[in-house]
Design a protein around this motif. Structure first.
Motif, PDB file in Angstrom:
ATOM      1  N   ASP A   1       2.585   7.640  -4.533  1.00  0.00           N
ATOM      2  CA  ASP A   1       2.882   7.012  -3.248  1.00  0.00           C
ATOM      3  C   ASP A   1       4.273   6.421  -3.288  1.00  0.00           C
TER       4      ASP A   1
ATOM      5  N   PRO B   1       6.683   3.799  -1.768  1.00  0.00           N
ATOM      6  CA  PRO B   1       6.782   2.592  -0.945  1.00  0.00           C
ATOM      7  C   PRO B   1       7.864   2.774   0.128  1.00  0.00           C
TER       8      PRO B   1
ATOM      9  N   PRO C   1       5.022   3.963   4.000  1.00  0.00           N
ATOM     10  CA  PRO C   1       4.646   4.556   2.712  1.00  0.00           C
ATOM     11  C   PRO C   1       4.200   6.010   2.882  1.00  0.00           C
TER      12      PRO C   1
ATOM     13  N   ILE D   1       2.191   9.228   0.947  1.00  0.00           N
ATOM     14  CA  ILE D   1       1.242   9.469  -0.143  1.00  0.00           C
ATOM     15  C   ILE D   1       1.023  10.965  -0.303  1.00  0.00           C
TER      16      ILE D   1
ATOM     17  N   ARG E   1      -6.432   4.514 -12.471  1.00  0.00           N
ATOM     18  CA  ARG E   1      -7.614   3.916 -11.841  1.00  0.00           C
ATOM     19  C   ARG E   1      -8.846   3.958 -12.739  1.00  0.00           C
TER      20      ARG E   1
ATOM     21  N   ILE F   1     -11.467   7.430   9.103  1.00  0.00           N
ATOM     22  CA  ILE F   1     -10.969   6.787   7.876  1.00  0.00           C
ATOM     23  C   ILE F   1     -11.838   7.226   6.706  1.00  0.00           C
TER      24      ILE F   1
ATOM     25  N   THR G   1       4.429  -2.639  -0.786  1.00  0.00           N
ATOM     26  CA  THR G   1       3.438  -1.558  -0.828  1.00  0.00           C
ATOM     27  C   THR G   1       2.493  -1.852  -1.986  1.00  0.00           C
TER      28      THR G   1
ATOM     29  N   PRO H   1      -1.001  -0.777  -4.263  1.00  0.00           N
ATOM     30  CA  PRO H   1      -1.746   0.437  -4.610  1.00  0.00           C
ATOM     31  C   PRO H   1      -3.064   0.538  -3.850  1.00  0.00           C
ATOM     32  N   ARG H   2      -3.424   1.768  -3.528  1.00  0.00           N
ATOM     33  CA  ARG H   2      -4.701   1.993  -2.839  1.00  0.00           C
ATOM     34  C   ARG H   2      -5.826   2.040  -3.864  1.00  0.00           C
TER      35      ARG H   2
ATOM     36  N   LYS I   1      -9.164   0.437   0.939  1.00  0.00           N
ATOM     37  CA  LYS I   1      -8.802   1.422   1.972  1.00  0.00           C
ATOM     38  C   LYS I   1      -7.356   1.272   2.422  1.00  0.00           C
TER      39      LYS I   1
ATOM     40  N   ARG J   1      -4.480   1.874   7.393  1.00  0.00           N
ATOM     41  CA  ARG J   1      -4.983   2.479   8.636  1.00  0.00           C
ATOM     42  C   ARG J   1      -6.391   2.004   8.977  1.00  0.00           C
TER      43      ARG J   1
ATOM     44  N   MET K   1       1.429  -3.131   2.747  1.00  0.00           N
ATOM     45  CA  MET K   1       1.153  -1.774   3.231  1.00  0.00           C
ATOM     46  C   MET K   1       0.403  -1.013   2.144  1.00  0.00           C
TER      47      MET K   1
ATOM     48  N   PRO L   1      -0.891   2.719   1.223  1.00  0.00           N
ATOM     49  CA  PRO L   1      -0.704   4.101   1.681  1.00  0.00           C
ATOM     50  C   PRO L   1      -2.028   4.845   1.854  1.00  0.00           C
TER      51      PRO L   1
END
Lengths: 399, 373
Positions: A137, A139, A149, A151, A171, A282, B288, B290-291, B347, B350, B371, B373
């Motif tokens: 991703d 920024p 951003p 991705i 992760r 979503i 930004t 991390p998701r 999430k 969005r 933010m 992503p």
């Protein structure tokens, strides 16, 4: 020389020649001896002389050992006089390697410090490892045209001649990010952010793969860095900032969008995709995937690979055309994306039909008790051939 | 023809091969487990070959081995331990995993000890020699394991004591215990002529004393203020507004080992909030994050007034039709202090109608947008 010794010498020579010739591979995209970026060149400048020194020492030691083995082998002669120690030789044999190592150490430390420099970074990309794919991703960096951003996954796009700082993490388990042509490797560790700087001298596609064993499909966790000219990179950014467009009504792709909404959106986000009631769709990978994320597919067909860069989205011919392109033309060819004539439908359909059969993953619903029913990898969704036709048509629109 | 050592490894190889077949047939027919078991079988087969080739190393076999049917040279407690282990394994399957694992450990340990003891006793008719080869095989395993267990018992027991006594008493006990260890250790070092039995006696008595104190302290429970803090959840600090908590970790900024995962530093200076992302030189009002991955933000207060950083992370439904804001926050910190705030946003931005933000309660018009992503 006896026949036995002759045979041994011939055998060893044959093995050595085989090993030597094995280093002459022509198509070796992960060759560490062909640096294409400034940091990779810093490493190369160190490894060339160190390898030469180590090689010379290795040859001398091997020859000495072989000489002693042959010269002083047991031929039934009397036991020679036994002595204990030879201080001058022992001290010399200790000091000499220590001096060589100290010399190598000075240059190694200098290289380590040079590689860790990040103060002149021009662009930042977050790199997240997950069993078994890489997510990138970008920024928001308005000076590079990245106003929101971005991705993506599998292939990381960078502008040529730009010092890019990767902020790596993971992760789930430890992975390691390595594009040999651009820099050394750096572990991606859960709960930590590691930085790695790299840049590319000229446009091209540079291959790499995860270098820390990370489970079942470690060998299938690949990645590529695509270096584009600044103009091409700007075009790529502009495309990535757009949302996906819904296909025209009454087309196969539109029906595929419906299948996507029913099946795929549980894990995969497509920016701009709307549900039937008009609200944004979503994805909820955090509820279905053990590590909490799945690749964003908004611009799937702008990439050349899928499933952790393990498989090509391009047919063999088109892939050869893009990968074999010159640095002047590779950008345009890459930005063309995956058109209908170039789509590797065979692998994409096989993947949709039964993903775990193509890439080993922990995705059998019957064996997910330890992860509360969450998948590690993509499961077999049991799609019908009709659904697969529709999905391929829809996915082909995600440019 | 076969030496005792090779018989052992051949037996193990056969056993593992049989287990592989059973595993594939009854448990899991995927390739992973079978490969692991066959790897073990390959390893034990290799060891069988090696032991056969070198005739069990230096162990005399054949002519000098104890005659078949000879009386055992020493008694063995390992069958008893193995039985206890087996019972533990079975009981553990019915009761608790810990019982199962303790039983398994006892079973494996006793099996190893028993096998090596039997093997060494068949080496010769010399009891001392047999004991020495047993020691050569097992001491490198036994000593570190026993030392680890002993140290573990002492550490756990001492920690129980420190959690049971008052803070002041804890400091005194720590100083006295440390001084005593230093003093006794110095005596041992300066007086090498001390009787071995005396040294062993002092060490054993001390260890037993610490273990007994630990048991007594554990049965007595935690000291009152820890019990109260636990009951009243002093450290859960849910207050994310302008209120000041009575109980919180005043030294939290001293534990910023979390810096290794800090994606950004948020600074409050002259009533203004600014952000600096890792690896980016310039300051910003947007970061930004991390998701779907935990990450840390460091909050640094450069203002005179105490302040805390509060993160708005979207909303969640608590019951039908009722949603509440998801907030996370640091403690109130004074000037020049720092706190780390670790959270995870599952999430993308969005998914939220309102942007995710970082604010300082009571400070109007200042916020950092997060933010995702």
């Amino acid at each position: 020389m006896s026949t036995k010794i002759r045979r041994i010498v011939a055998g060893v020579s044959g093995l050595a020649a085989t090993a030597f010739l094995a280093g002459c591979a022509k198509d070796a995209p992960q060759d560490t001896w062909q640096p294409k970026g400034s940091n990779a060149k810093i490493i190369d400048d160190l490894q060339q002389p160190v390898f030469a020194i180590a090689g010379v020492i290795g040859v001398i030691v091997t020859c000495a050992v072989v000489y002693c083995i042959i010269k002083f082998r047991d031929r039934g002669q009397a036991m020679p006089e036994q002595t204990h120690g030879k201080p001058a030789l022992e001290i010399g044999m200790t000091i000499l390697p220590a001096l060589i190592l100290a010399g190598v150490g000075v240059f190694t430390f200098r290289t380590v410090f040079d590689l860790s420099k990040t103060s002149d970074t021009q662009m930042v990309v977050n790199v997240t490892g997950q069993q078994w794919w890489w997510e990138y991703d970008y920024p928001a960096q308005p000076e590079l045209g990245i106003t929101q951003p971005i991705i993506t996954s599998g292939q990381r796009i960078i502008p040529v001649g730009t010092k890019v700082l990767l902020r790596e993490t993971s992760r789930d388990v430890i992975h390691s990010y390595w594009i040999p042509a651009l820099n050394g490797k750096r572990d991606a560790v859960p709960g930590r952010v590691h930085t790695l700087r790299l840049d590319a001298d000229e446009p091209g596609i540079y291959a790499g793969q995860c270098t820390e064993f990370c489970g079942l499909s470690h060998a299938n966790m690949r990645m590529e860095t695509v270096a584009l000219s600044k103009e091409d990179f700007a075009a790529w950014v502009a495309n990535q900032l757009t949302n996906a467009k819904s296909p025209a009504e009454k087309t196969l792709a539109k029906e595929g969008e419906g299948v996507f909404l029913n099946q795929c959106v549980r894990c995969h986000q497509v920016n701009g995709l709307k549900k039937v009631d008009g609200t944004p769709a979503i994805a909820a990978p955090d509820e279905n995937v053990w590590a909490g994320a799945a690749p964003n597919l908004t611009h799937l067909m702008s990439r050349n690979t899928f499933a952790g860069a393990a498989f090509d989205l391009l047919s063999k011919k088109c892939r050869a055309d893009v990968w074999g392109a010159s640095s002047e033309t590779v950008g345009k060819k890459y930005l063309a994306g995956v058109g209908e004539e170039c789509l590797n439908q065979t692998d994409l359909r096989r993947w949709l039909r039964n993903a775990p059969a193509m890439k080993p993953m922990y995705a059998d619903p019957a064996k997910l008790t330890s992860t509360n029913g969450k998948y590690r990898g993509m499961p077999n969704l049991g799609l019908t051939e009709d659904d697969i036709d529709k999905l391929v048509a829809y996915l082909s629109t995600l440019k | 023809m076969f030496t005792p050592g090779s018989k052992l490894f051949l037996g193990l190889t056969g056993f593992v091969l049989a287990v592989s077949v059973i595993y594939v047939a009854l448990v899991d027919n995927s390739i992973g487990g079978a490969v692991a078991l066959l790897s073990v079988a390959t390893g034990t087969a290799l060891l069988a070959g090696l032991t056969l080739f070198n005739r069990d190393g230096e162990v005399a076999v054949g002519d000098v081995a104890a005659p078949a049917g000879a009386e055992p040279l020493t008694s063995s407690m390992w069958p008893l331990v193995a039985t206890v282990g087996f019972v533990g394994v079975v009981a553990g399957l019915l009761t608790h995993p810990i019982v199962f694992f303790l039983g398994l450990i006892a079973l494996l340990a006793s099996g190893t000890e028993w096998l090596i003891q039997s093997w060494s006793e068949g080496a010769s008719s010399d009891k001392t020699y047999n004991a020495s080869i047993r020691g050569r095989m097992l001491h490198p395993l036994e000593f570190p394991v026993l030392a680890l267990v002993g140290l573990g018992v002492i550490i756990v027991a001492f920690s129980r004591v420190m959690l049971a006594v008052s803070r002041d008493a804890g400091a005194i006990i720590f100083i006295v215990a440390g001084a005593a260890v230093l003093f006794v250790g110095s005596i041992f070092a300066l007086k090498p002529s001390l009787k071995k039995t005396l040294v062993v006696g002092i060490c054993v008595a001390s260890a037993v004393g610490v273990a007994a104190s630990g048991i007594a302290a554990a049965s007595n429970g935690l000291r009152a203020d820890l019990v109260e803090a636990k009951e009243e959840q002093h450290f859960s600090h849910k207050e994310c507004g302008e209120e000041v908590s009575e109980h919180f970790d005043h030294l939290a900024e001293g534990t910023i080992s979390l810096r290794s995962n800090a994606v950004a530093t948020i600074e409050l200076r002259d009533g203004k909030l600014t952000a600096r992302e890792l690896g980016v030189a310039k300051v910003t009002q947007t970061i930004t994050f991390p998701r779907s991955n935990s990450a840390t933000i460091i909050f640094r207060n450069k203002d005179e007034k105490e302040a805390r950083l509060t993160a708005f992370l979207g909303t969640k439904a608590v019951q039908d039709g009722v949603v509440e804001e998801v907030l996370d926050c640091t403690q109130m910190i004074g000037k020049d202090h720092e706190q780390a705030l670790t959270f995870k946003i599952a999430k993308s931005s969005r998914a939220s109608d309102k942007p995710y933000t970082l604010t300082v309660p009571g400070l109007e018009g200042q916020s950092i947008e997060i933010m995702v992503p």
